[in-house]
Write a protein that holds these residues in place. Structure first.
Motif, PDB file in Angstrom:
ATOM      1  N   LEU A   2       9.640  31.190  29.249  1.00 22.57           N
ATOM      2  CA  LEU A   2       9.903  31.681  27.896  1.00 22.57           C
ATOM      3  C   LEU A   2      10.913  30.767  27.211  1.00 22.57           C
ATOM      4  N   ARG A  10      14.597  36.790  23.773  1.00 22.71           N
ATOM      5  CA  ARG A  10      14.121  36.152  25.007  1.00 22.71           C
ATOM      6  C   ARG A  10      14.388  37.048  26.218  1.00 22.71           C
ATOM      7  N   LEU A  13      12.081  40.120  26.162  1.00 19.77           N
ATOM      8  CA  LEU A  13      10.726  39.712  26.519  1.00 19.77           C
ATOM      9  C   LEU A  13      10.606  39.456  28.015  1.00 19.77           C
ATOM     10  N   LYS A 100       5.639  37.685  16.338  1.00 12.72           N
ATOM     11  CA  LYS A 100       6.612  38.367  17.192  1.00 12.72           C
ATOM     12  C   LYS A 100       6.481  39.885  17.105  1.00 12.72           C
ATOM     13  N   ALA A 104       4.585  44.017  23.806  1.00 16.32           N
ATOM     14  CA  ALA A 104       4.756  43.315  25.082  1.00 16.32           C
ATOM     15  C   ALA A 104       3.485  43.413  25.919  1.00 16.32           C
TER      16      ALA A 104
END
Length: 197
Positions: A2, A10, A13, A100, A104
């Protein structure tokens, strides 16, 4: 791997992807040069890259990885889904281009798909790119015009783009002429409205 210069995003995620049984985050990076170094060191199957990072953007990193680590699939995750960015990303061989705002769970599915060699482009971003048409601007012209958009002086643009001030002036002048604008600020507004920056 990532790569995102926003540590909170970050980290969140990475934590969410770690919940997936078949996915493992092997490296994280906060800038373009760091992303390239981490990818070369850890050799991930998929590199999920933020579009806008310091040092080198996600497309520049994807371009480097394409030649230096051809087995690594690349994806761009962005909050700046402009048509010009999408076109550059596709030319760099990225396998995914997603906003974005994606969940997820959906991102994990797209990562798996990219790993398998499939391409995924967010439908809304793809539709915007098609309706915007082709940009007359070169990649560098679009880049300096985007930096100039908020009134940054030439010296600051030169530093951010790693170019000389004279080269920045030339790119800005060329972009302004191509868009038939009265100045670089008007050119930036036109390019933004058409989705080219």
């Amino acid at each position: 791997m990532l790569a995102d210069d926003e540590h909170l995003i970050r980290g969140a995620l990475a934590a969410l992807l770690a919940l997936e049984d078949d996915l493992q985050v092997v490296a994280e990076a906060g800038s373009g040069p760091e992303a390239l170094a981490m990818a070369l060191a850890h050799r991930p199957d998929v590199a999920v890259l933020d579009l806008q990072m310091p040092g080198a953007d996600g497309v520049a990193v994807a371009t480097s990885l394409r030649s230096r680590l051809p087995g690594c699939r690349t994806m761009i995750v962005t909050s700046h889904g402009r048509p010009g960015h999408l076109k550059r990303a596709l030319e760099a061989g990225v396998k995914g281009f997603v906003p974005k705002t994606v969940s997820a769970q959906r991102l994990a599915e797209i990562i798996r798909s990219a790993h398998a060699g499939n391409r995924y482009v967010d439908p809304e971003l793809a539709a915007d790119a098609i309706s915007a048409g082709d940009s007359p601007l070169t990649v560098r012209e679009a880049e300096v015009l985007e930096y100039a958009e908020n009134g940054a002086p030439v010296a600051e643009i030169a530093e951010r783009a790693a170019l000389s001030p004279g080269t920045v002036r030339n790119y800005l002048s060329s972009a302004t002429a191509k868009l038939s604008a009265e100045n670089r600020h008007a050119a930036a507004r036109i390019a933004r409205a058409r989705g080219w920056i």
